[in-house]
Write a protein that holds these residues in place. Structure first.
Motif, mmCIF file in Angstrom:
data_model
loop_
_atom_site.group_PDB
_atom_site.id
_atom_site.type_symbol
_atom_site.label_atom_id
_atom_site.label_comp_id
_atom_site.label_asym_id
_atom_site.label_seq_id
_atom_site.Cartn_x
_atom_site.Cartn_y
_atom_site.Cartn_z
ATOM 1 N N MET A 50 0.416 21.616 4.462
ATOM 2 C CA MET A 50 0.692 20.634 3.416
ATOM 3 C C MET A 50 0.788 19.243 4.045
ATOM 4 N N THR A 51 0.063 18.278 3.493
ATOM 5 C CA THR A 51 0.034 16.928 4.033
ATOM 6 C C THR A 51 1.377 16.247 3.816
ATOM 7 N N ALA A 52 1.860 15.544 4.866
ATOM 8 C CA ALA A 52 3.139 14.841 4.758
ATOM 9 C C ALA A 52 3.023 13.696 3.765
ATOM 10 N N ARG A 53 4.098 13.463 3.050
ATOM 11 C CA ARG A 53 4.109 12.369 2.085
ATOM 12 C C ARG A 53 4.008 11.033 2.814
ATOM 13 N N PRO A 54 3.043 10.146 2.436
ATOM 14 C CA PRO A 54 2.905 8.862 3.138
ATOM 15 C C PRO A 54 4.141 7.995 2.986
ATOM 16 N N LYS A 55 4.470 7.270 4.053
ATOM 17 C CA LYS A 55 5.645 6.407 4.067
ATOM 18 C C LYS A 55 5.228 4.948 4.232
ATOM 19 N N ILE A 56 6.192 4.078 4.028
ATOM 20 C CA ILE A 56 5.927 2.642 4.181
ATOM 21 C C ILE A 56 5.414 2.332 5.581
ATOM 22 N N LYS A 57 5.952 3.034 6.604
ATOM 23 C CA LYS A 57 5.522 2.737 7.980
ATOM 24 C C LYS A 57 4.064 3.131 8.200
ATOM 25 N N ASP A 58 3.545 4.114 7.437
ATOM 26 C CA ASP A 58 2.141 4.503 7.554
ATOM 27 C C ASP A 58 1.225 3.378 7.076
ATOM 28 N N ILE A 59 1.620 2.742 5.976
ATOM 29 C CA ILE A 59 0.850 1.601 5.465
ATOM 30 C C ILE A 59 0.919 0.455 6.464
ATOM 31 N N ALA A 60 2.117 0.220 7.021
ATOM 32 C CA ALA A 60 2.310 -0.874 7.982
ATOM 33 C C ALA A 60 1.437 -0.678 9.220
ATOM 34 N N GLU A 61 1.412 0.555 9.738
ATOM 35 C CA GLU A 61 0.614 0.835 10.937
ATOM 36 C C GLU A 61 -0.878 0.667 10.645
ATOM 37 N N ARG A 62 -1.318 1.082 9.487
ATOM 38 C CA ARG A 62 -2.740 0.968 9.140
ATOM 39 C C ARG A 62 -3.187 -0.494 9.096
ATOM 40 N N GLY A 111 -1.370 -3.156 10.401
ATOM 41 C CA GLY A 111 -0.872 -4.002 11.477
ATOM 42 C C GLY A 111 0.135 -5.042 11.011
ATOM 43 N N VAL A 112 0.938 -4.673 10.028
ATOM 44 C CA VAL A 112 2.007 -5.562 9.553
ATOM 45 C C VAL A 112 3.332 -4.841 9.687
ATOM 46 N N SER A 113 4.433 -5.534 9.442
ATOM 47 C CA SER A 113 5.746 -4.906 9.584
ATOM 48 C C SER A 113 6.082 -4.077 8.352
ATOM 49 N N PRO A 114 6.880 -3.007 8.526
ATOM 50 C CA PRO A 114 7.338 -2.239 7.357
ATOM 51 C C PRO A 114 8.070 -3.105 6.328
ATOM 52 N N ALA A 115 8.795 -4.115 6.800
ATOM 53 C CA ALA A 115 9.515 -4.995 5.866
ATOM 54 C C ALA A 115 8.543 -5.737 4.957
ATOM 55 N N THR A 116 7.390 -6.167 5.537
ATOM 56 C CA THR A 116 6.390 -6.869 4.725
ATOM 57 C C THR A 116 5.820 -5.938 3.657
ATOM 58 N N VAL A 117 5.553 -4.681 4.040
ATOM 59 C CA VAL A 117 5.041 -3.706 3.079
ATOM 60 C C VAL A 117 6.073 -3.475 1.971
ATOM 61 N N GLY A 154 7.457 -11.338 -4.606
ATOM 62 C CA GLY A 154 6.900 -12.689 -4.607
ATOM 63 C C GLY A 154 6.953 -13.354 -3.243
ATOM 64 N N LEU A 155 7.408 -12.606 -2.227
ATOM 65 C CA LEU A 155 7.568 -13.174 -0.882
ATOM 66 C C LEU A 155 6.361 -12.914 0.012
ATOM 67 N N VAL A 156 5.395 -12.114 -0.463
ATOM 68 C CA VAL A 156 4.215 -11.806 0.342
ATOM 69 C C VAL A 156 2.995 -12.464 -0.303
ATOM 70 N N ALA A 157 2.300 -13.275 0.493
ATOM 71 C CA ALA A 157 1.185 -14.054 -0.045
ATOM 72 C C ALA A 157 -0.124 -13.279 0.048
ATOM 73 N N GLU A 158 -1.109 -13.756 -0.713
ATOM 74 C CA GLU A 158 -2.466 -13.230 -0.595
ATOM 75 C C GLU A 158 -3.092 -13.745 0.704
ATOM 76 N N PRO A 159 -4.021 -13.016 1.318
ATOM 77 C CA PRO A 159 -4.612 -11.756 0.857
ATOM 78 C C PRO A 159 -3.816 -10.534 1.310
ATOM 79 N N THR A 160 -2.702 -10.757 2.057
ATOM 80 C CA THR A 160 -1.935 -9.626 2.583
ATOM 81 C C THR A 160 -1.419 -8.740 1.450
ATOM 82 N N LEU A 161 -0.987 -9.356 0.349
ATOM 83 C CA LEU A 161 -0.443 -8.610 -0.783
ATOM 84 C C LEU A 161 -1.478 -7.615 -1.326
#
Length: 339
Positions: A1-13, A15-21, A29-36
């Protein structure tokens, strides 16, 4: 069974911090485009879903509300549940159904669930508060509770309801307009407020038409089918039985019609019957039931809306929110034979 994706998985993919994700997914409203947009797209690709339990620990919210009803077996509550759930889902809440079963101890348990944080608010549809000693004194003054349809006059909670007196009066005026003069009423459980209001509407229509209410014409029911059967037997044993009966809900109307037929009376040929609620079965009944229709889904939506206002710090309205009713004239009412 595939593990449920976490915020840190998105961050690692990305290259941003988990806090930004986290900020991006919370739409702060604190994260600007195109990162958002990149974060949202990655979350969608990974099929990321927020961990509600973790969020609830942070916010101290359960993101659930309680809908507490008299009897979960009564189909009357289905449309109200649909209305509550539609408004709740749109706001990110789930709905827990509470079945009081006309047992005050069950109501106490649901209030305890609310006080203990298992739900963020309650929509109460039981018509009363638990009678146990000191219960009202233990209730926090800011408890997020909305009373829907039923009325609890001593409670300070906001109410969503209908004008029961006017609706009942209209139902009885319909019978009077057909030519009925001997009109009986089978009430709900007096002294509950809603039962009294519907009885008051019956009495008002009779009084305004100059009609007397003979002894025995007011029978007390409990909103359940059997109570109406028993009441019908008593009504038909009177020296001058009624030619029409107004009942405080549809379930009792069904019971009355069955009993009238069992005793050899035709509906509406011998006795006209009017109910109250407009259950989905009322139109499918034979003959289709004349009844007062309540906007049940809208009642549910409005009650949930008031709860959401309370969650947001809004002030609960002092006056009840009153929604309109409609008399649906169908096949169980006709002029009396002598008319």
């Amino acid at each position: 069974m595939t593990a449920r994706p976490k915020i840190k998985d998105i961050a690692e993919r990305l290259g941003v911090s988990p806090a930004t994700v986290s900020r991006a997914l919370a739409d702060t409203g604190l994260v600007a485009e195109p990162t958002l947009s990149r974060i949202r797209e990655a979350a969608s690709q990974l099929n990321y879903r927020p961990n509600v339990s973790a969020r609830n620990l942070r916010t101290r919210r359960s993101m659930a509300v309680l809908l507490v009803v008299r009897d979960i077996g009564n189909p009357f509550y289905l449309d109200i549940l649909k209305g509550v759930e539609a408004a709740a889902r749109a706001a990110g809440y789930s709905v827990l159904m509470g079945n009081a079963e006309n047992d005050p101890s069950h109501e106490t348990e649901y209030f305890d669930m609310l006080r203990d944080g298992h739900a963020d608010g309650m929509i109460l549809m039981t018509g009363s508060l638990p009678p146990e000693q000191g219960f009202r004194d233990r209730l926090p003054t800011d408890l997020p509770v909305v009373v829907a349809l039923e009325m609890i006059e001593e409670a300070r909670f906001p109410h969503v309801q209908i004008d029961n007196v006017a609706a009942a009066r209209q139902a009885v005026e319909h019978l009077i307009g057909l030519g009925h003069r001997r009109i009986a009423h089978i009430s709900g459980p007096v002294p509950e407020v809603m039962s009294i209001k519907r009885r008051d509407g019956y009495r008002s229509a009779m009084r305004e038409a100059g009609l007397s209410i003979p002894e025995g014409y007011e029978q007390r029911g409990d909103y359940l089918l059997q109570s109406a059967r028993d009441a019908c037997q008593r009504l038909l044993s009177l020296a001058e039985p009624p030619t029409a009966i107004f009942l405080a809900n549809d379930e009792m109307a069904f019971g009355a019609i069955h009993e009238l037929r069992r005793l050899g009376r035709d509906v509406p040929g011998d006795v006209s019957v009017v109910g109250f609620d407009d259950l989905y079965l009322s139109e499918a009944f034979f003959p289709p039931l004349t009844t007062v229709a309540q906007p049940r889904a809208e009642i549910g939506k409005r009650a949930m809306g008031l709860l959401l206002d309370m969650f947001a710090g809004g002030i609960a309205p002092d006056q009840p929110l009153v929604l309109p009713t409609t008399l649906k004239v169908r096949g169980t009412t006709a002029p009396p034979k002598h008319h």
